[in-house]
Scaffold this active site. Structure first.
Site, PDB file in Angstrom:
ATOM      1  NE  ARG A   1     -11.114  -4.124   1.076  1.00  0.00           N
ATOM      2  CZ  ARG A   1     -10.113  -3.307   1.444  1.00  0.00           C
ATOM      3  NH1 ARG A   1     -10.335  -2.281   2.229  1.00  0.00           N
ATOM      4  NH2 ARG A   1      -8.878  -3.520   0.992  1.00  0.00           N
TER       5      ARG A   1
ATOM      6  CG  HIS B   1      -8.413   0.527  -2.676  1.00  0.00           C
ATOM      7  ND1 HIS B   1      -7.697  -0.562  -2.229  1.00  0.00           N
ATOM      8  CD2 HIS B   1      -9.048   1.030  -1.571  1.00  0.00           C
ATOM      9  CE1 HIS B   1      -7.890  -0.702  -0.927  1.00  0.00           C
ATOM     10  NE2 HIS B   1      -8.704   0.248  -0.507  1.00  0.00           N
TER      11      HIS B   1
ATOM     12  CG  ASP C   1     -13.072   7.264  -1.238  1.00  0.00           C
ATOM     13  OD1 ASP C   1     -12.939   7.295   0.007  1.00  0.00           O
ATOM     14  OD2 ASP C   1     -12.120   7.015  -2.012  1.00  0.00           O
TER      15      ASP C   1
ATOM     16  NE  ARG D   1      -3.756   0.970   2.000  1.00  0.00           N
ATOM     17  CZ  ARG D   1      -4.958   1.303   2.480  1.00  0.00           C
ATOM     18  NH1 ARG D   1      -5.086   2.221   3.394  1.00  0.00           N
ATOM     19  NH2 ARG D   1      -6.031   0.685   2.037  1.00  0.00           N
TER      20      ARG D   1
END
Ligand code: CP
Ligand code: NVA
Length: 310
Positions: free
Chosen positions: A298, A134, A229, A107
């Site tokens: 996730r 992402h 977002d 990341r």
């Protein structure tokens, strides 16, 4: 699925529709196993390096718990711990980590960093977020959409907000692959770059997806899901005030949810959220929100990606 063994995940652009569908099915399977309390040790004896230039709650915890509970050993390395481009090149870091670990998660800022890691490591490398994409997030988003409405093909997903950010771009890619009608609603100065839109429109011709870019919030009509977002992503803190001014008309509030004309439209957000900016509390904490299921997904989707590629 044999084609997935040894593959990295950088953007979804080099995955086929069938491969992504396989991962979605596998994720449902591992989620069900977890619900039944089953224990598996499918990563026993394996190790993964988790490299972080930027902060994370969900992505780090998803990788760490998904890998660890299957018997694997995750090692968290921030830029305070390793060189990674500071005193050692990305190429050399990749070569060394590839000799010691079975996989690498990255990341950080530049997409080129994760691509270089993948080119030199010799083991699968997973993009856990860059400035550009992402991808692991987008898989969890599609799983959440499907848990509510069935197969994603033909469903309408609208992203409202900063249209050029990593999350919007990854949603555009995965939607074009899976035949999801995807609309980015954003001011003219924040539209996603033309090259990516062109690429996704080309892919969409095969899958049946419709990819649209618009400045008009009334385009939410009929949407299965509205997605937003943060207005300033990690690394863009200096632009925050300007973005708040620019994006205020694009806030997802109950009035905008109602403009879909459907009571069953769901709200999605990758999190973390700034309540009162891109979304109001009554929406994200209300009955139409699926943000918390999405956060849980996730973990299941990331476990599925690792199981399929390791
Ligand atoms: N959605 C997401 O990637 O969350 P984190 O930044 O907490 O990992
Ligand atoms: N666009 C956000 C996503 C966080 C998960 C960021 O990059 O900060």
């Amino acid at each position: 699925m044999n084609t997935l063994k040894g593959q990295s995940l950088l953007t979804w652009l080099d995955y086929s529709e069938a491969e992504i569908r396989f991962l979605l099915e596998l994720s449902l399977q591992v989620k069900a196993e977890k619900r039944r309390g089953e224990r598996h040790q499918r990563f026993l004896g394996k190790t993964i390096a988790l490299l972080f230039e930027k902060r994370s709650t969900r992505t780090r915890c998803a990788f760490e718990t998904a890998f660890g509970e299957e018997g694997g050993h995750p090692v968290f390395l921030s830029t305070a711990d390793i060189q990674l481009g500071a005193k050692e090149s990305i190429e050399d870091t990749a070569r060394v980590l590839g000799r010691m670990f079975d996989a690498i998660q990255f990341r950080g800022f530049k997409q080129t960093t994760v691509e270089t890691l993948a080119a030199y490591a010799g083991v699968p490398v997973y993009n856990g977020l860059t400035d550009s994409f992402h991808p692991t997030q987008a898989l969890a988003d599609i799983q959440t959409l499907e848990e509510n409405f069935g197969p994603a093909k033909g469903k309408k997903l609208c992203f409202i907000g900063d249209g050029r950010n990593n999350v919007a771009r990854s949603l555009m890619v995965i939607s074009s692959k899976l035949g999801v009608h995807f609309t980015v609603i954003t001011p003219e100065s924040l539209v996603p770059d033309t090259d990516l839109v062109k690429t996704c429109t080309g892919i969409a011709e095969e899958s049946g997806a419709r990819i649209r870019i618009s400045q008009d919030v009334s385009e939410v009509e009929g949407a299965d899901a509205l997605y937003t977002d943060v207005w300033a992503s990690m690394g863009e803190e200096a632009q925050k005030e300007k973005r708040v001014q620019l994006l205020r008309p694009y806030q997802v509030n109950q009035a905008l949810m109602d403009r879909t004309g459907r009571k069953d439209t769901i709200f999605l957000h990758c999190l973390p959220a700034v309540k009162g900016e891109e979304v109001t509390s009554d929406v994200i904490d209300g009955p139409q929100s699926r943000a918390w299921d999405e956060a849980e997904n996730r973990k299941h989707t990331i476990k599925a990606i690792m199981l399929a590629t390791l």
